[in-house]
Design a protein around this motif. Structure first.
Motif, PDB file in Angstrom:
ATOM      1  N   VAL A   1       0.849  -1.185   0.000  1.00 18.52           N
ATOM      2  CA  VAL A   1       0.000   0.000   0.000  1.00 18.52           C
ATOM      3  C   VAL A   1       0.889   1.241   0.000  1.00 18.52           C
ATOM      4  O   VAL A   1       1.797   1.367   0.829  1.00 18.52           O
ATOM      5  N   ASN A   2       0.622   2.139  -0.932  1.00 20.45           N
ATOM      6  CA  ASN A   2       1.347   3.412  -0.966  1.00 20.45           C
ATOM      7  C   ASN A   2       0.670   4.384  -0.010  1.00 20.45           C
ATOM      8  O   ASN A   2      -0.535   4.644  -0.130  1.00 20.45           O
ATOM      9  N   PHE A   3       1.398   4.917   0.941  1.00 19.87           N
ATOM     10  CA  PHE A   3       0.818   5.814   1.936  1.00 19.87           C
ATOM     11  C   PHE A   3       1.783   6.959   2.208  1.00 19.87           C
ATOM     12  O   PHE A   3       2.974   6.907   1.856  1.00 19.87           O
ATOM     13  N   SER A   4       1.247   7.979   2.848  1.00 26.42           N
ATOM     14  CA  SER A   4       2.056   9.150   3.207  1.00 26.42           C
ATOM     15  C   SER A   4       1.472   9.785   4.456  1.00 26.42           C
ATOM     16  O   SER A   4       0.340   9.490   4.857  1.00 26.42           O
ATOM     17  N   ASP A   5       2.241  10.679   5.071  1.00 29.07           N
ATOM     18  CA  ASP A   5       1.785  11.449   6.240  1.00 29.07           C
ATOM     19  C   ASP A   5       1.311  10.538   7.379  1.00 29.07           C
ATOM     20  O   ASP A   5       0.305  10.816   8.038  1.00 29.07           O
ATOM     21  N   LEU A   6       2.024   9.457   7.614  1.00 24.43           N
ATOM     22  CA  LEU A   6       1.692   8.578   8.735  1.00 24.43           C
ATOM     23  C   LEU A   6       2.039   9.282  10.041  1.00 24.43           C
ATOM     24  O   LEU A   6       3.175   9.685  10.267  1.00 24.43           O
ATOM     25  N   ASP A   7       1.024   9.443  10.880  1.00 26.42           N
ATOM     26  CA  ASP A   7       1.212  10.192  12.119  1.00 26.42           C
ATOM     27  C   ASP A   7       0.489   9.490  13.256  1.00 26.42           C
ATOM     28  O   ASP A   7      -0.567   8.881  13.058  1.00 26.42           O
ATOM     29  N   ALA A   8       1.048   9.584  14.455  1.00 27.72           N
ATOM     30  CA  ALA A   8       0.439   9.013  15.661  1.00 27.72           C
ATOM     31  C   ALA A   8       0.376  10.088  16.730  1.00 27.72           C
ATOM     32  O   ALA A   8       1.372  10.762  17.011  1.00 27.72           O
ATOM     33  N   GLN A   9      -0.833  10.258  17.319  1.00 33.22           N
ATOM     34  CA  GLN A   9      -1.036  11.292  18.333  1.00 33.22           C
ATOM     35  C   GLN A   9      -1.609  10.649  19.595  1.00 33.22           C
ATOM     36  O   GLN A   9      -2.483   9.776  19.515  1.00 33.22           O
ATOM     37  N   LEU A  10      -1.119  11.102  20.713  1.00 32.02           N
ATOM     38  CA  LEU A  10      -1.632  10.641  22.000  1.00 32.02           C
ATOM     39  C   LEU A  10      -2.606  11.682  22.528  1.00 32.02           C
ATOM     40  O   LEU A  10      -2.226  12.811  22.860  1.00 32.02           O
ATOM     41  N   ASN A  11      -3.884  11.330  22.592  1.00 28.86           N
ATOM     42  CA  ASN A  11      -4.915  12.233  23.066  1.00 28.86           C
ATOM     43  C   ASN A  11      -5.308  11.896  24.498  1.00 28.86           C
ATOM     44  O   ASN A  11      -4.690  11.046  25.151  1.00 28.86           O
ATOM     45  N   LYS A  12      -6.337  12.581  24.994  1.00 29.63           N
ATOM     46  CA  LYS A  12      -6.800  12.329  26.358  1.00 29.63           C
ATOM     47  C   LYS A  12      -7.339  10.906  26.475  1.00 29.63           C
ATOM     48  O   LYS A  12      -7.662  10.249  25.486  1.00 29.63           O
ATOM     49  N   ASN A  13      -7.434  10.451  27.694  1.00 34.62           N
ATOM     50  CA  ASN A  13      -7.929   9.105  28.006  1.00 34.62           C
ATOM     51  C   ASN A  13      -7.038   8.021  27.416  1.00 34.62           C
ATOM     52  O   ASN A  13      -7.498   6.902  27.150  1.00 34.62           O
ATOM     53  N   ASP A  14      -5.746   8.366  27.187  1.00 34.30           N
ATOM     54  CA  ASP A  14      -4.754   7.397  26.688  1.00 34.30           C
ATOM     55  C   ASP A  14      -5.168   6.783  25.359  1.00 34.30           C
ATOM     56  O   ASP A  14      -4.957   5.580  25.107  1.00 34.30           O
ATOM     57  N   ILE A  15      -5.784   7.570  24.501  1.00 37.90           N
ATOM     58  CA  ILE A  15      -6.173   7.112  23.170  1.00 37.90           C
ATOM     59  C   ILE A  15      -5.113   7.556  22.161  1.00 37.90           C
ATOM     60  O   ILE A  15      -4.799   8.744  22.056  1.00 37.90           O
ATOM     61  N   VAL A  16      -4.560   6.602  21.442  1.00 36.07           N
ATOM     62  CA  VAL A  16      -3.574   6.881  20.400  1.00 36.07           C
ATOM     63  C   VAL A  16      -4.290   6.882  19.053  1.00 36.07           C
ATOM     64  O   VAL A  16      -4.949   5.896  18.694  1.00 36.07           O
ATOM     65  N   LYS A  17      -4.176   7.971  18.335  1.00 38.08           N
ATOM     66  CA  LYS A  17      -4.813   8.088  17.031  1.00 38.08           C
ATOM     67  C   LYS A  17      -3.754   8.035  15.940  1.00 38.08           C
ATOM     68  O   LYS A  17      -2.834   8.848  15.910  1.00 38.08           O
ATOM     69  N   ILE A  18      -3.890   7.058  15.050  1.00 35.31           N
ATOM     70  CA  ILE A  18      -3.001   6.930  13.898  1.00 35.31           C
ATOM     71  C   ILE A  18      -3.770   7.334  12.654  1.00 35.31           C
ATOM     72  O   ILE A  18      -4.862   6.831  12.398  1.00 35.31           O
ATOM     73  N   ASN A  19      -3.187   8.241  11.897  1.00 37.49           N
ATOM     74  CA  ASN A  19      -3.826   8.713  10.669  1.00 37.49           C
ATOM     75  C   ASN A  19      -2.813   8.693   9.540  1.00 37.49           C
ATOM     76  O   ASN A  19      -1.606   8.868   9.762  1.00 37.49           O
ATOM     77  N   MET A  20      -3.306   8.470   8.335  1.00 35.92           N
ATOM     78  CA  MET A  20      -2.435   8.456   7.154  1.00 35.92           C
ATOM     79  C   MET A  20      -3.270   8.809   5.936  1.00 35.92           C
ATOM     80  O   MET A  20      -4.507   8.767   5.973  1.00 35.92           O
ATOM     81  N   ASN A  21      -2.598   9.130   4.868  1.00 36.40           N
ATOM     82  CA  ASN A  21      -3.235   9.373   3.579  1.00 36.40           C
ATOM     83  C   ASN A  21      -2.754   8.321   2.597  1.00 36.40           C
ATOM     84  O   ASN A  21      -1.577   7.945   2.598  1.00 36.40           O
ATOM     85  N   THR A  22      -3.652   7.843   1.761  1.00 37.22           N
ATOM     86  CA  THR A  22      -3.303   6.822   0.786  1.00 37.22           C
ATOM     87  C   THR A  22      -4.278   6.845  -0.376  1.00 37.22           C
ATOM     88  O   THR A  22      -5.452   7.220  -0.217  1.00 37.22           O
ATOM     89  N   GLU A  23      -3.796   6.447  -1.547  1.00 39.12           N
ATOM     90  CA  GLU A  23      -4.661   6.332  -2.714  1.00 39.12           C
ATOM     91  C   GLU A  23      -5.523   5.075  -2.651  1.00 39.12           C
ATOM     92  O   GLU A  23      -6.484   4.940  -3.407  1.00 39.12           O
ATOM     93  N   ASP A  24      -5.162   4.149  -1.779  1.00 39.62           N
ATOM     94  CA  ASP A  24      -5.918   2.896  -1.620  1.00 39.62           C
ATOM     95  C   ASP A  24      -6.883   2.972  -0.436  1.00 39.62           C
ATOM     96  O   ASP A  24      -7.165   1.949   0.204  1.00 39.62           O
ATOM     97  N   ALA A  25      -7.392   4.167  -0.156  1.00 39.57           N
ATOM     98  CA  ALA A  25      -8.257   4.355   1.013  1.00 39.57           C
ATOM     99  C   ALA A  25      -9.500   3.475   0.944  1.00 39.57           C
ATOM    100  O   ALA A  25      -9.917   2.888   1.950  1.00 39.57           O
ATOM    101  N   ALA A  26     -10.117   3.350  -0.245  1.00 39.52           N
ATOM    102  CA  ALA A  26     -11.350   2.565  -0.365  1.00 39.52           C
ATOM    103  C   ALA A  26     -11.114   1.107   0.006  1.00 39.52           C
ATOM    104  O   ALA A  26     -11.967   0.464   0.633  1.00 39.52           O
ATOM    105  N   ILE A  27      -9.942   0.558  -0.363  1.00 38.73           N
ATOM    106  CA  ILE A  27      -9.636  -0.839  -0.054  1.00 38.73           C
ATOM    107  C   ILE A  27      -9.425  -1.026   1.448  1.00 38.73           C
ATOM    108  O   ILE A  27      -9.917  -1.981   2.053  1.00 38.73           O
ATOM    109  N   LEU A  28      -8.687  -0.106   2.061  1.00 36.60           N
ATOM    110  CA  LEU A  28      -8.372  -0.244   3.482  1.00 36.60           C
ATOM    111  C   LEU A  28      -9.567   0.073   4.379  1.00 36.60           C
ATOM    112  O   LEU A  28      -9.670  -0.449   5.483  1.00 36.60           O
ATOM    113  N   ILE A  29     -10.459   0.918   3.917  1.00 36.52           N
ATOM    114  CA  ILE A  29     -11.638   1.271   4.721  1.00 36.52           C
ATOM    115  C   ILE A  29     -12.691   0.164   4.621  1.00 36.52           C
ATOM    116  O   ILE A  29     -13.246  -0.278   5.626  1.00 36.52           O
ATOM    117  N   GLY A  30     -12.974  -0.303   3.412  1.00 28.93           N
ATOM    118  CA  GLY A  30     -13.954  -1.369   3.219  1.00 28.93           C
ATOM    119  C   GLY A  30     -15.387  -0.878   3.340  1.00 28.93           C
ATOM    120  O   GLY A  30     -15.649   0.304   3.589  1.00 28.93           O
TER     121      GLY A  30
END
Length: 304
Positions: free
Chosen positions: A77-106
């Motif tokens: 999978v080609n991806f970019s801007d992979l980022d991980a953020q630690l928010n309140k309540n110890d929730i880690v949010k991982i976000n990325m951009n990809t041209e294959d979003a439809a396949i990975l989202i389902g």
């Protein structure tokens, strides 16, 4: 790494604004001063202080980013801007951009939820909970979920009736619980087992929720004497079960419980041997015309 540049009259003011924007505490960030600002002369030429605030990456988050990067690479999978953020309540949010979003989202985000579940199992022994997002899909979905929950909460307040939501993932249920906290007169409770676990929203002092008991299933077993079994003592079968008709009587219809008496001798056919024409005497209730049917005489004059 998540970062933000923030201005303020003082460093403390700029830092407070940055922490609110990042949704973090001071222990979770590092910052540096980019511009110390200037008071100017009589207010002319004054500049605010400018600082850059960066969220700290814990060892678990760093390893998680590396694992996610390896996972996507193995899937080609080609991806970019992979980022991980630690928010309140110890929730880690991982976000990325990809041209294959439809396949990975389902469909309806099912594939994305599966990926999130796998990585949460990796974090099982830590205090963190993971939310995986692709091209902002999950963030938009969560905002819509919060909006829907608030409408349902208003309905519960006005109607006084509890409402049970559809089955949700653990992360979605957490969002529902947090959203309902804005309504002090309401309470939430999760019921059921995965994957059908769901949230019930009700008034704070409402009676305890009890799921409806399962209706008992009846069997088709029959007793030795025939007839249907007694279902909960509400039905008593006829003693001896079903009794067939006795066709061993004399001629004619069988005796049905002595309520019907057949004609003596059974059915008697018509006697068509009588002379004189016409219809036969049916039980002496009808007397035919003497000589039977007479055809119309068309030989007379004057027509007819």
């Amino acid at each position: 790494m998540q970062s933000i540049d923030q201005e303020g009259k003082t460093v403390e003011e700029a830092l407070e604004k940055a922490l609110a924007a990042l949704d973090k505490t001071q222990d979770d960030v590092d910052y540096e001063i980019l511009d110390e600002g200037s008071k100017g002369v009589l207010g002319v030429g004054a500049r605010p202080i400018l600082i850059r605030v960066r969220a700290k990456d814990t060892l678990e988050i760093t390893n998680l980013k590396t694992l996610m990067s390896t996972f996507l690479t193995e899937l080609d999978v080609n991806f970019s801007d992979l980022d991980a953020q630690l928010n309140k309540n110890d929730i880690v949010k991982i976000n990325m951009n990809t041209e294959d979003a439809a396949i990975l989202i389902g469909k309806h985000g099912q594939t994305l939820d599966a990926i999130q579940y796998i990585f949460n199992q990796v974090l099982h022994d830590t205090k963190y909970k993971l939310m995986v997002d692709i091209s902002g899909y999950k963030e938009k979905h969560n905002l819509k979920l919060v909006e829907t929950v608030k409408k349902i909460a208003s309905t519960v307040i006005h109607s006084g009736r509890r409402i049970t939501l559809k089955p949700m993932t653990a992360f979605e249920r957490r969002i529902v619980h947090e959203a309902v906290k804005e309504f002090p007169e309401l309470s939430t409770k999760s019921i059921g087992v995965e994957p059908d676990r769901r949230v019930v929203i009700s008034l704070l002092n409402a009676p305890e929720y009890e799921p409806a008991a399962e209706r008992p299933r009846y069997t088709n077993n029959r007793s030795n004497g025939g007839g249907y079994q007694n279902r909960g003592n509400s039905y008593q079968p006829r003693e001896g079960g079903y009794q067939p008709r006795d066709n061993g009587n004399s001629e004619g219809q069988p005796n049905r419980g002595n309520s019907y008496q057949p004609r003596e001798g059974g059915y008697q056919p018509r006697d068509n041997s009588g002379s004189g024409g016409g219809y036969q005497n049916r039980g002496n209730s009808y007397q035919p015309r003497e000589g039977g049917y007479q055809p119309r005489d068309n030989s007379g004059s004057g027509g007819g």
